[in-house]
Motif scaffolding. Sequence first.
Motif, PDB file in Angstrom:
ATOM      1  N   UNK A  43       0.866  -1.180   0.000  1.00 19.03           N
ATOM      2  CA  UNK A  43       0.000   0.000   0.000  1.00 19.03           C
ATOM      3  C   UNK A  43       0.900   1.227   0.000  1.00 19.03           C
ATOM      4  N   UNK A  44       0.341   2.371  -0.386  1.00 20.03           N
ATOM      5  CA  UNK A  44       1.164   3.579  -0.399  1.00 20.03           C
ATOM      6  C   UNK A  44       0.270   4.812  -0.379  1.00 20.03           C
ATOM      7  N   UNK A  45       0.881   5.940  -0.030  1.00 23.89           N
ATOM      8  CA  UNK A  45       0.276   7.232  -0.341  1.00 23.89           C
ATOM      9  C   UNK A  45       1.364   8.156  -0.864  1.00 23.89           C
ATOM     10  N   UNK A  46       0.957   9.108  -1.680  1.00 25.80           N
ATOM     11  CA  UNK A  46       1.881  10.107  -2.208  1.00 25.80           C
ATOM     12  C   UNK A  46       1.607  11.441  -1.531  1.00 25.80           C
ATOM     13  N   UNK A  47       2.649  12.266  -1.463  1.00 27.91           N
ATOM     14  CA  UNK A  47       2.538  13.583  -0.845  1.00 27.91           C
ATOM     15  C   UNK A  47       3.188  14.603  -1.770  1.00 27.91           C
ATOM     16  N   UNK A  74      -0.817  22.811   1.575  1.00 28.83           N
ATOM     17  CA  UNK A  74      -0.093  22.022   2.573  1.00 28.83           C
ATOM     18  C   UNK A  74      -0.808  20.701   2.856  1.00 28.83           C
ATOM     19  N   UNK A  75      -1.343  20.067   1.815  1.00 30.38           N
ATOM     20  CA  UNK A  75      -2.002  18.778   1.996  1.00 30.38           C
ATOM     21  C   UNK A  75      -0.995  17.743   2.486  1.00 30.38           C
ATOM     22  N   UNK A  76      -1.447  16.846   3.357  1.00 34.20           N
ATOM     23  CA  UNK A  76      -0.540  15.807   3.836  1.00 34.20           C
ATOM     24  C   UNK A  76      -0.643  14.521   3.029  1.00 34.20           C
ATOM     25  N   UNK A  77      -1.552  14.485   2.057  1.00 33.83           N
ATOM     26  CA  UNK A  77      -1.723  13.279   1.250  1.00 33.83           C
ATOM     27  C   UNK A  77      -2.381  13.648  -0.075  1.00 33.83           C
ATOM     28  N   UNK A  92       4.493  16.387  13.131  1.00 31.07           N
ATOM     29  CA  UNK A  92       5.945  16.581  13.177  1.00 31.07           C
ATOM     30  C   UNK A  92       6.339  17.927  12.584  1.00 31.07           C
ATOM     31  N   UNK A  93       5.647  18.332  11.503  1.00 31.35           N
ATOM     32  CA  UNK A  93       5.954  19.588  10.823  1.00 31.35           C
ATOM     33  C   UNK A  93       5.201  20.782  11.399  1.00 31.35           C
ATOM     34  N   UNK A  94       4.393  20.556  12.452  1.00 25.49           N
ATOM     35  CA  UNK A  94       3.644  21.641  13.071  1.00 25.49           C
ATOM     36  C   UNK A  94       2.516  22.170  12.210  1.00 25.49           C
ATOM     37  N   UNK A  95       1.896  21.304  11.413  1.00 24.53           N
ATOM     38  CA  UNK A  95       0.857  21.725  10.475  1.00 24.53           C
ATOM     39  C   UNK A  95      -0.510  21.185  10.877  1.00 24.53           C
ATOM     40  N   UNK A  96      -1.535  21.978  10.609  1.00 26.96           N
ATOM     41  CA  UNK A  96      -2.914  21.497  10.593  1.00 26.96           C
ATOM     42  C   UNK A  96      -3.216  21.188   9.139  1.00 26.96           C
ATOM     43  N   UNK A  97      -3.495  19.940   8.832  1.00 28.15           N
ATOM     44  CA  UNK A  97      -3.516  19.545   7.427  1.00 28.15           C
ATOM     45  C   UNK A  97      -4.576  18.488   7.168  1.00 28.15           C
ATOM     46  N   UNK A  98      -4.537  17.933   5.951  1.00 28.67           N
ATOM     47  CA  UNK A  98      -5.482  16.899   5.555  1.00 28.67           C
ATOM     48  C   UNK A  98      -5.224  16.484   4.122  1.00 28.67           C
ATOM     49  N   UNK A  99      -6.045  15.578   3.603  1.00 25.38           N
ATOM     50  CA  UNK A  99      -5.837  15.077   2.245  1.00 25.38           C
ATOM     51  C   UNK A  99      -6.239  16.097   1.193  1.00 25.38           C
TER      52      UNK A  99
END
Length: 326
Positions: free
Chosen positions: A181-185, A192-195, A223-230
């Motif tokens: 399985x994988x995801x790309x970033x 600033x999407x995390x996925x 870890x990067x101090x971000x509020x993020x999402x896909x």
Amino acid sequence: MEKQGKSIDKDQLYGILETRNVKYVQFGLEQRFPTWYGSTAYFQLSTRKLGLRDPDGRLPSRGSASSSGKKAKSFHTHPEVSEYWLDTLYVCEYCFKYTDVGKELQEHGTQCPYRFKTPGRIQYRSPELSIRKVSGSRHTLFCQCLCLFTKLFLDNKSMYFKVDHYDFYIVYDTGSKKPMAFFSKDLVSYQKNNLACILTLPPYQRRGLGTLLMDFSYKLSVRDGLISGPEQPLSPFGLVSYLKYWSTLVCFQVLEGELQGESRITAEDISKATGMRVSDVLLTLRSLECLTQNQEISLQILRQRFKNHKQYSHAFINKDLLILDN
């Protein structure tokens, strides 16, 4: 983008096809399964025959799944005879190189370099599973072939050529060389999407690998101090998967995490504790029917829902086993 004065259709640009055009994938020597969606990206559109060059336009390297001393013959019939352009696509289960000749896959499998050494660097390792970060700029051909394969199992638009500004996080059984399985970033995402894209390969579904990768993507955000999402918009299936994960994540924080014991919490509190965007938090709470008429969070309803559905006990990354780098 234009060519010869005519606008290029976006579906053509991304290789999207409304109907399946590859009937089966032979994945390594043991796994065989039907495709889910159609894609023109593997083919020469003028002939509907499999392109025998690597996805970056170069001739295949020696030992690749597409290499042979003579032009390979395709197993598909003419379009007017069959609805499929190709009956069987043969794909290496280690590097995703491809061919339409079974013997070539067998020959390649004995010497594929990724059978002996996996690409990228380990970012997470448990006794059962490992996650490796593979740079699209460093392992370009591997990532292009992975993206091409993905298009047969995802129904939304997906890049497959320009992978140089993407990182790929790939799950392996610890000690195995076979991606599962994988995801790309997207490294240059304005939002600033995390996925960007996520897929569990068909032979490895129903093992919780998608949830594991979603959680890992949020660990990267924290870890990067971000509020993020896909990346948005999510496909219908993607939305269902994320709502299940988000519900689990919110549940954990309220019952056992940073928000445990609080008498009143806000969407912003949940956002800070989870790394989720406030809009995703609100969407999740609405799906759980935990918002009152005043748009306040009913902790009683939320706690009762998950008291009856203990689904979060083994859904997350073990933070002690992270080996993150920058």
